[in-house]
Write an enzyme that holds these catalytic residues in place. Sequence first.
Site, mmCIF file in Angstrom:
data_model
loop_
_atom_site.group_PDB
_atom_site.id
_atom_site.type_symbol
_atom_site.label_atom_id
_atom_site.label_comp_id
_atom_site.label_asym_id
_atom_site.label_seq_id
_atom_site.Cartn_x
_atom_site.Cartn_y
_atom_site.Cartn_z
ATOM 1 N N LYS A 21 1.078 -0.806 0.234
ATOM 2 C CA LYS A 21 -0.363 -0.202 0.077
ATOM 3 C C LYS A 21 0.843 1.205 0.331
ATOM 4 O O LYS A 21 0.681 1.986 -0.457
ATOM 5 C CB LYS A 21 -0.803 -0.382 1.452
ATOM 6 N N ARG A 26 2.954 6.242 -2.995
ATOM 7 C CA ARG A 26 4.262 6.906 -3.977
ATOM 8 C C ARG A 26 4.507 6.767 -5.416
ATOM 9 O O ARG A 26 5.197 7.515 -5.972
ATOM 10 C CB ARG A 26 5.462 6.229 -2.795
ATOM 11 N N GLY A 94 -4.975 8.429 5.551
ATOM 12 C CA GLY A 94 -3.839 9.222 5.898
ATOM 13 C C GLY A 94 -2.517 9.285 4.759
ATOM 14 O O GLY A 94 -2.115 11.057 4.633
ATOM 15 N N GLN A 169 5.329 9.605 6.848
ATOM 16 C CA GLN A 169 4.531 10.151 6.265
ATOM 17 C C GLN A 169 4.493 11.473 5.592
ATOM 18 O O GLN A 169 4.565 12.669 4.632
ATOM 19 C CB GLN A 169 2.727 10.184 6.518
ATOM 20 N N ASP A 314 2.807 -0.237 11.562
ATOM 21 C CA ASP A 314 1.501 -1.470 11.311
ATOM 22 C C ASP A 314 1.513 -1.843 12.118
ATOM 23 O O ASP A 314 0.494 -2.848 12.144
ATOM 24 C CB ASP A 314 1.062 -1.101 9.491
ATOM 25 N N ARG A 387 -7.092 -2.567 10.260
ATOM 26 C CA ARG A 387 -6.028 -3.789 11.309
ATOM 27 C C ARG A 387 -6.470 -4.706 12.064
ATOM 28 O O ARG A 387 -6.085 -5.393 12.131
ATOM 29 C CB ARG A 387 -4.973 -2.913 11.020
HETATM 30 C C1 S3P Z 1 3.156 5.037 5.780
HETATM 31 C C2 S3P Z 1 3.642 5.419 7.143
HETATM 32 C C3 S3P Z 1 3.225 4.894 8.735
HETATM 33 C C4 S3P Z 1 2.239 4.046 8.732
HETATM 34 C C5 S3P Z 1 1.102 4.134 7.427
HETATM 35 C C6 S3P Z 1 1.579 4.060 6.047
HETATM 36 C C7 S3P Z 1 3.757 5.178 4.674
HETATM 37 O O1 S3P Z 1 2.146 6.040 9.089
HETATM 38 O O2 S3P Z 1 1.277 3.876 9.695
HETATM 39 O O3 S3P Z 1 0.158 2.784 7.365
HETATM 40 O O4 S3P Z 1 3.000 5.369 3.622
HETATM 41 O O5 S3P Z 1 4.112 6.660 4.878
HETATM 42 P P1 S3P Z 1 2.670 7.473 9.893
HETATM 43 O O6 S3P Z 1 4.052 8.024 9.041
HETATM 44 O O7 S3P Z 1 2.080 8.740 10.351
HETATM 45 O O8 S3P Z 1 3.790 6.774 11.157
#
Ligand code: S3P
Length: 427
Positions: A21, A26, A94, A169, A314, A387
Site C-alpha cells: 500500500k 508513492r 492518511g 508520511q 502497523d 488492521r
Molecule cells: C505510512 C506510514 C505510517 C504507517 C501508514 C503508512 C506511509 O504512518 O502507519 O500505514 O505510507 O508512509 P506514519 O507516517 O503516520 O507513521
Amino acid sequence: MDKLIFPAKKISGMTGVPGDKSISHRALILGAMCAGEVTVTNLSTAADCASTARCLRELGVAIETRPDGTTVVHGKGRFGLRQPPGDLNAGNSGTTMRLLGGLLAGQTFSSVITGDKSLRKRPMKRIVEPLSRMGATIAAAAEGTNPPLSITGGALTPITYELPVASAQVKSAILIAGLLAEGKTTVIEKDQSRDHTERMMRQMGAKIDKSKTTISVQGGDLNCVSLHVPGDISSAFFLILAGLLIAGPGLYIRDVGLNPTRLGGLRALSRMGAEITYSTDRSDGGEPLGDIHVGRAPLHAIDILPAEIPTLVDEIPALALAATQAEGKTAISGARELRFKESDRLHTVALELRRLGAEIVEREDELEIDGPTPLRGTTVDSHGDHRLAMMLAVAGLIAEGETIVQQADSVEISYPGFFAVLQSLVD
Ligand code: S3P
C-alpha cells in the site's frame, strides 16, 4: 458487514499478498509528477490507493489499468496539475492526504482536501507546519490541526526540518514538496521510518543524499521509469500471525517486500521464539523482496522498545495478539502514535482483545499484555479500522467457539480479498 469466524484446526498452503500500500501511493504520486508515462506492475487494489488515484484524476492525471493488470500513470510534470473541480476526497487514507499535501503545496492553484470521519479526526499540523515554512498557505479545521485542509500553493523554498514525531508520511510530504522547491530540502528523523519515498525518488533520477536518519533531496524533474510494487509485508503479517498461532505444516508467502525499515514486526516475532525464515536475495526497482515461511512455535514475552516502533508501527495490533499467546508479560512502549491511526489503536486493541479474554493493560503510550491466555469467541468490533478487523479475524481462528467481527469490510482499505485468502488456508 459482520464476519463470522470459526476456530481453525490447521493452516497450510502458499499464497501471495496484494501490492504494498505505501509503495503504491508513492508510485501513483511520483508517477503523476513525471512528464510522461510511468508503468506500474502489481499496484495495490486497496481502497486507500484508489483514493490516491481518484484525487490525482481530479487533478488532471490520467491513470489507466491495462488488460494485463499493469497500471499506466500519465504524468503531468511537477507543475502540470490542474485545479480540481471540487474538494479532493482522501477517504480513509492518511497517506493520501499527507503526501498529496506536499504536492499541492507547490502548485499554482488552491485546493481543498478532506476525508472520511476517521481521517477528519487525524492530526495534520505535522504537515501544515513544515509545508507552511516552505511557503504554502494552509488552513485547517479545529484551529489548524484537522482536515479539511485548504491549500494555496506557491513557489516553495527549501528547508531543513527535524521531525518532531517519527513519521514516514510527514517525511515524504516534505520530500515531495522538496522536489518542487529550488535547492536542497533536508529532513532529519530521530528514528528511521520506512524509506520507500527516498528509494523511489532515487530510482526516478532525483538527487537524494541519505545517511540513516538525514535525507536531502534537490528540487528537480523526475524521469519516467517502470516501477514494480512488491507484496505488502503489513498485509502478509496477518497471515504470518495465523501461521504462527495455528497448528499445521506452515505457510509460504511469496514475493513480499522485505525492506529493512519494515521488518521490525518480523524481528519482534523472531525474538518471541517464532520460526520465520525469509531471504532478501532479490530486489525489484530498489525494493528488496523474497518469500516467507512460517510455522507454529511456542512464544515468550518480549519488550518492544520506542526506537523500534517506526519499523513495526502497523504491526502492533497483530503483535498484541501474538503476545496474548506468549509466556510472560510483553510491553510495547513508546507507542503513542498508535492513538492517531485509523482508530485509537492503543485503546481499540486493548478493548477488543479484552472482550476475547486477553489480559491487557492500556497506558498513555504503552500496552502491557500478560500471557498466555485462552481466547473465547464473542462479538468484537473493528471500529472501522482495517488492521483491527484482520487481527480480530485471526484471533477468532484461535478462540474457542464463534467470533463475530463487526465492520469487517474495513479490510478493503488495505487487503481486498483477505477473508477469502484466509479461508483458503485454514481447515
Ligand atoms: C505510512 C506510514 C505510517 C504507517 C501508514 C503508512 C506511509 O504512518 O502507519 O500505514 O505510507 O508512509 P506514519 O507516517 O503516520 O507513521
